[in-house]
Design an enzyme around this catalytic site. Structure first.
Site, short mmCIF file in Angstrom:
data_model
loop_
_atom_site.label_atom_id
_atom_site.label_comp_id
_atom_site.label_asym_id
_atom_site.label_seq_id
_atom_site.Cartn_x
_atom_site.Cartn_y
_atom_site.Cartn_z
N ASP A 2 0.79 -1.24 0.00
CA ASP A 2 0.00 0.00 0.00
C ASP A 2 0.81 1.28 0.00
O ASP A 2 0.24 2.37 0.09
CB ASP A 2 -0.96 0.00 1.20
CG ASP A 2 -2.10 -0.99 0.99
OD1 ASP A 2 -2.65 -1.00 -0.12
OD2 ASP A 2 -2.41 -1.73 1.92
N ASP A 7 -7.13 -3.87 -5.49
CA ASP A 7 -6.71 -2.57 -4.94
C ASP A 7 -5.31 -2.18 -5.41
O ASP A 7 -4.97 -1.00 -5.52
CB ASP A 7 -6.68 -2.60 -3.40
CG ASP A 7 -7.78 -3.43 -2.76
OD1 ASP A 7 -8.25 -4.38 -3.38
OD2 ASP A 7 -8.15 -3.12 -1.62
N1 GLY Z 1 -7.25 -1.25 0.13
C1 GLY Z 1 -8.05 -1.70 1.19
C2 GLY Z 1 -9.47 -1.37 1.06
O1 GLY Z 1 -9.92 -0.92 0.02
O2 GLY Z 1 -10.19 -1.56 2.01
#
Ligand code: GLY
Length: 409
Positions: free
Chosen positions: A116, A181
């Site tokens: 992330d 994501d």
């Molecule tokens: N990237 C984690 C979420 O969208 O909850």
């Protein structure tokens, strides 16, 4: 002449309607900006009074604010909101706050234990760089891209999202999980390539986008949440979910990440396959009988308890922002109109928090993860971030200006 008069009349009517829409949109934006200012003023007053740099992520039903450490995946979004507040208001007081909350995240550039870092450094440093042109921010972005690149698995051709040796991820039998994501993290790599001249970042991004295109999507255009790859031979071991209702369901925020991710990848590559995938995701969302009339999706398109299932304003905000960009690449005229519909809903009292409520966050009614029992029908800092980005993009469009970064127009 017979043809000319009706044509002129039609043009005049359309022009007048367009003018009315524009002035309604400007009024909406000015109300939204005033609300953002009120909420962010309260939020930053609390932070500044604490004498620390706190990062608000969400609030509970009593309005109790939850703060997160810098290695949380959402740590960049609050700084990103303050950058957009500075852009939207032009008020000098926001600049030092945005800078302070951004540089607080400096060591995130070395984070490599999850994927992330693209969200974290993108929302904070990249938004800051695009606002100020500060070259020190570019160095952080390139270093963060190096960290993200350590997660590239060449045999499978993808960036591994989560480690599987700790937490709940270790219970799932995964080897190399990739979540949709992850498409959002590629912007950091594309930018780092442009900044540094090192093409390896771009090659990793393209490889990841290609493998995801190949393996993450269903024939109806919707995306799985998780695809688990074999590290030994790169084959797909399993397609499933972590945050959605079921392995076969369409988790709403996952569709938002896919739409935004492929639209953004098209910006950097002009690869028509990426544009086509973004359009397929759009069609899935907007022709879906389970999309509510106010175009704010349920947390999962296949949630069994509709119509009482929680909505996800964070997905809606991200979709709206993506659609303003998608509208630049296509002659179809429904993308910007759909984004406008979302923005209008989010700007209504149904979603826009009253001043001083909602833990001082801007939007109500988002969902973190229902399967984990976390953050159900709450504010989320990333809902606010993508809402403000969508507002800024809309404002630029109304002013006849580009919202894409220099060099990418
Ligand atoms: N990237 C984690 C979420 O969208 O909850």
């Amino acid at each position: 002449m017979k043809l000319f008069i009706p044509t002129l009349a039609l043009a005049a009517t359309l022009f007048a309607a367009c003018g009315r829409n524009n002035s309604a949109d400007r009024k909406m934006l000015s109300n939204d900006i005033a609300r953002c200012t009120a909420q962010l003023t309260r939020q930053t007053d609390i932070i500044e009074a604490s004498g620390e740099v706190l990062i608000p992520r969400t609030a509970d039903s009593r309005g109790e604010i939850e703060y997160v450490p810098i290695d949380d995946w959402t740590s960049g979004f609050f700084a990103g909101c303050v950058w957009y507040e500075y852009r939207l208001t032009g008020q000098p007081k926001w600049l030092p706050l945005a800078e302070k909350y951004t540089v607080h995240l400096d060591s995130v550039k070395y984070l490599s234990w999850h994927h992330d870092v693209g969200f974290m450094i993108g929302a904070s440093y990249l938004t800051g760089y695009r606002t100020t042109g500060d070259s020190r921010y570019r160095d952080v972005i390139v270093e963060a891209a190096r960290s993200l690149s350590t997660r590239f698995r060449p045999v499978a051709g993808i960036i591994q999202s989560w480690n599987v040796d700790r937490g709940w991820q270790s219970q799932r039998g995964w080897e190399c999980p990739v979540i949709i994501d992850n498409m959002m993290n590629l912007e950091l790599l594309f930018e780092a390539s442009l900044f540094s001249g090192d093409d390896s970042f771009r090659r990793i991004a393209v490889s990841h986008a290609d493998r995801t295109l190949e393996n993450h999507f269903r024939p109806d255009g919707s995306s799985y949440h998780v695809v688990d790859y074999s590290l030994a031979d790169g084959t797909v071991r399993r397609r499933c979910t972590a945050q959605g209702y079921a392995d076969s369901s369409a988790w709403a925020r996952g569709q938002a990440w896919a739409l935004y991710g492929y639209t953004m990848c098209y910006r950097y590559t002009r690869d028509s396959r990426y544009l086509a995938q973004a359009e397929k995701v759009y069609d899935f969302i907007f022709s879906n009988p389970d999309l509510p009339a106010d175009v704010v999706p349920y947390w999962d398109f296949d949630a069994p308890d509709k119509p009482t299932a929680p909505r996800d304003a964070s997905a809606a905000a991200c979709i709206a922002s993506a659609l303003y960009e998608l509208s630049l690449y296509s002659s179809r005229n429904d993308y910007a109109a759909s984004a406008d519909r979302i923005l209008r809903s989010l700007s209504s009292p149904a979603y826009l928090a009253a001043e001083g409520s909602n833990g001082n966050f801007i939007l109500m009614h988002s969902v973190g993860s229902i399967p984990h029992g976390q953050e159900i029908d709450v504010p989320l800092n990333y809902a606010d971030y993508y809402f403000m980005e969508a507002m800024w993009r809309k404002e630029q469009i109304l002013n006849g200006k580009s919202f894409l970064p220099e060099g990418e127009r």
